[in-house]
Design a protein around this motif. Sequence first.
Motif, PDB file in Angstrom:
ATOM      1  N   ARG A  87       0.840  -1.207   0.000  1.00 51.04           N
ATOM      2  CA  ARG A  87       0.000   0.000   0.000  1.00 51.04           C
ATOM      3  C   ARG A  87       0.866   1.244   0.000  1.00 51.04           C
ATOM      4  NH1 ARG A  87      -4.226  -0.370   4.595  1.00 51.04           N
ATOM      5  NH2 ARG A  87      -4.976   1.525   3.592  1.00 51.04           N
ATOM      6  N   LEU A  88       1.975   1.225   0.735  1.00 48.16           N
ATOM      7  CA  LEU A  88       2.916   2.352   0.699  1.00 48.16           C
ATOM      8  C   LEU A  88       3.464   2.535  -0.712  1.00 48.16           C
ATOM      9  CD1 LEU A  88       5.131   1.981   3.916  1.00 48.16           C
ATOM     10  CD2 LEU A  88       3.636   3.897   3.345  1.00 48.16           C
ATOM     11  N   ALA A  89       3.786   1.426  -1.369  1.00 43.76           N
ATOM     12  CA  ALA A  89       4.326   1.483  -2.730  1.00 43.76           C
ATOM     13  C   ALA A  89       3.315   2.099  -3.692  1.00 43.76           C
ATOM     14  CB  ALA A  89       4.732   0.096  -3.199  1.00 43.76           C
ATOM     15  N   ARG A  90       2.057   1.713  -3.567  1.00 43.69           N
ATOM     16  CA  ARG A  90       1.018   2.245  -4.457  1.00 43.69           C
ATOM     17  C   ARG A  90       0.702   3.699  -4.144  1.00 43.69           C
ATOM     18  NH1 ARG A  90      -0.671  -2.884  -3.366  1.00 43.69           N
ATOM     19  NH2 ARG A  90      -2.183  -2.293  -1.788  1.00 43.69           N
ATOM     20  N   ALA A  91       0.718   4.054  -2.878  1.00 41.72           N
ATOM     21  CA  ALA A  91       0.332   5.401  -2.480  1.00 41.72           C
ATOM     22  C   ALA A  91       1.476   6.403  -2.541  1.00 41.72           C
ATOM     23  CB  ALA A  91      -0.221   5.382  -1.053  1.00 41.72           C
ATOM     24  N   GLY A  92       2.694   5.910  -2.396  1.00 44.73           N
ATOM     25  CA  GLY A  92       3.796   6.841  -2.209  1.00 44.73           C
ATOM     26  C   GLY A  92       4.854   6.854  -3.268  1.00 44.73           C
ATOM     27  N   ALA A 136      10.622  -9.200   2.043  1.00 44.66           N
ATOM     28  CA  ALA A 136      11.622  -8.709   1.093  1.00 44.66           C
ATOM     29  C   ALA A 136      11.045  -8.431  -0.294  1.00 44.66           C
ATOM     30  CB  ALA A 136      12.793  -9.684   0.999  1.00 44.66           C
ATOM     31  N   ASP A 137      10.153  -9.297  -0.788  1.00 42.01           N
ATOM     32  CA  ASP A 137       9.571  -9.061  -2.112  1.00 42.01           C
ATOM     33  C   ASP A 137       8.756  -7.767  -2.136  1.00 42.01           C
ATOM     34  OD1 ASP A 137      10.673 -11.292  -3.376  1.00 42.01           O
ATOM     35  OD2 ASP A 137       8.996 -12.583  -2.798  1.00 42.01           O
ATOM     36  N   ALA A 138       7.997  -7.505  -1.089  1.00 37.50           N
ATOM     37  CA  ALA A 138       7.217  -6.264  -1.019  1.00 37.50           C
ATOM     38  C   ALA A 138       8.144  -5.048  -0.971  1.00 37.50           C
ATOM     39  CB  ALA A 138       6.295  -6.287   0.202  1.00 37.50           C
ATOM     40  N   LEU A 139       9.227  -5.156  -0.220  1.00 43.30           N
ATOM     41  CA  LEU A 139      10.196  -4.058  -0.158  1.00 43.30           C
ATOM     42  C   LEU A 139      10.859  -3.841  -1.517  1.00 43.30           C
ATOM     43  CD1 LEU A 139      11.733  -4.893   3.314  1.00 43.30           C
ATOM     44  CD2 LEU A 139      10.492  -2.788   2.740  1.00 43.30           C
ATOM     45  N   ALA A 140      11.202  -4.929  -2.202  1.00 38.58           N
ATOM     46  CA  ALA A 140      11.807  -4.821  -3.535  1.00 38.58           C
ATOM     47  C   ALA A 140      10.840  -4.151  -4.507  1.00 38.58           C
ATOM     48  CB  ALA A 140      12.209  -6.205  -4.040  1.00 38.58           C
ATOM     49  N   HIS A 141       9.563  -4.513  -4.433  1.00 38.00           N
ATOM     50  CA  HIS A 141       8.542  -3.894  -5.291  1.00 38.00           C
ATOM     51  C   HIS A 141       8.445  -2.394  -4.996  1.00 38.00           C
ATOM     52  CE1 HIS A 141       4.872  -3.435  -7.593  1.00 38.00           C
ATOM     53  NE2 HIS A 141       4.309  -2.872  -6.536  1.00 38.00           N
ATOM     54  N   LEU A 142       8.455  -2.019  -3.735  1.00 39.25           N
ATOM     55  CA  LEU A 142       8.395  -0.613  -3.347  1.00 39.25           C
ATOM     56  C   LEU A 142       9.598   0.148  -3.917  1.00 39.25           C
ATOM     57  CD1 LEU A 142       7.337   0.943  -0.065  1.00 39.25           C
ATOM     58  CD2 LEU A 142       9.609   1.470  -0.880  1.00 39.25           C
ATOM     59  N   ILE A 143      10.778  -0.437  -3.809  1.00 42.92           N
ATOM     60  CA  ILE A 143      11.995   0.210  -4.311  1.00 42.92           C
ATOM     61  C   ILE A 143      11.923   0.397  -5.828  1.00 42.92           C
ATOM     62  CG2 ILE A 143      14.487  -0.118  -4.670  1.00 42.92           C
ATOM     63  CD1 ILE A 143      14.445  -1.578  -1.871  1.00 42.92           C
ATOM     64  N   ARG A 144      11.563  -0.668  -6.537  1.00 37.08           N
ATOM     65  CA  ARG A 144      11.499  -0.584  -8.005  1.00 37.08           C
ATOM     66  C   ARG A 144      10.447   0.408  -8.482  1.00 37.08           C
ATOM     67  NH1 ARG A 144      12.686  -6.126  -7.582  1.00 37.08           N
ATOM     68  NH2 ARG A 144      10.507  -6.705  -7.540  1.00 37.08           N
ATOM     69  N   GLY A 145       9.368   0.570  -7.726  1.00 37.65           N
ATOM     70  CA  GLY A 145       8.281   1.435  -8.149  1.00 37.65           C
ATOM     71  C   GLY A 145       8.400   2.886  -7.737  1.00 37.65           C
ATOM     72  N   ASN A 146       9.483   3.240  -7.076  1.00 44.42           N
ATOM     73  CA  ASN A 146       9.612   4.611  -6.602  1.00 44.42           C
ATOM     74  C   ASN A 146      10.970   5.174  -6.996  1.00 44.42           C
ATOM     75  OD1 ASN A 146       9.765   7.021  -5.232  1.00 44.42           O
ATOM     76  ND2 ASN A 146       8.699   6.251  -3.439  1.00 44.42           N
ATOM     77  N   ALA A 147      11.024   5.849  -8.136  1.00 41.45           N
ATOM     78  CA  ALA A 147      12.279   6.382  -8.668  1.00 41.45           C
ATOM     79  C   ALA A 147      12.826   7.541  -7.841  1.00 41.45           C
ATOM     80  CB  ALA A 147      12.083   6.838 -10.108  1.00 41.45           C
TER      81      ALA A 147
END
Length: 187
Positions: free
Chosen positions: A108-113, A131-142
């Motif tokens: 949700r942080l990745a989608r919202a932020g 870890a997978d959720a954290l990796a997704h967040l990192i990849r999705g936030n330039a």
Amino acid sequence: LAEDSKDVPTSAEVIASKPPVDAPRTTLRERQAAYAESTAAINAERGVDPPPGGKSAAKQGSEPAAVEEPLETLLPRLEAGEVNAVDLTFHGELTRLSQAAKSEAIGRLARAGEAIETLKLNSIGLDNSNADALAHLIRGNARLWALQLEGNALTEPGIVTIAAAMDAHPSLTEVSFASQKATISTP
């Protein structure tokens, strides 16, 4: 050359300009209070509002000074672009969640932020399952340039997954995995 030396103080002048050794000294608490007071005055002059609840609402010790904001109010503020620095260190709501629910919250942080620049997820009980959720967040936030994951329970497999997402990231320059609760082996 003689004229230039007139501007240089003598040893006696330097010693006389220093306060006496027995002059009263301020304590650390006094200096901290003075700093907080001067910071508040500067912020008031600049029109900067203090954090909600002010410093008096903060918990003592190593916990963060900011008042804990519920995720349900933080996420809409992220979506609206009102927040670019997120500190969820010791966040009670996150700490109590199951690992699957923590991964969902990170999602949700990745989608919202997408505008998050700094993210602190210290001491909230993250482990390799997140870890997978954290990796997704990192990849999705330039725009993310600083990430702290200190005091969790990540080990090599989780850290490798996160590091792979960081590999080609355009702006992530500060990452901390310090003080993991789980043992990390060394060769």
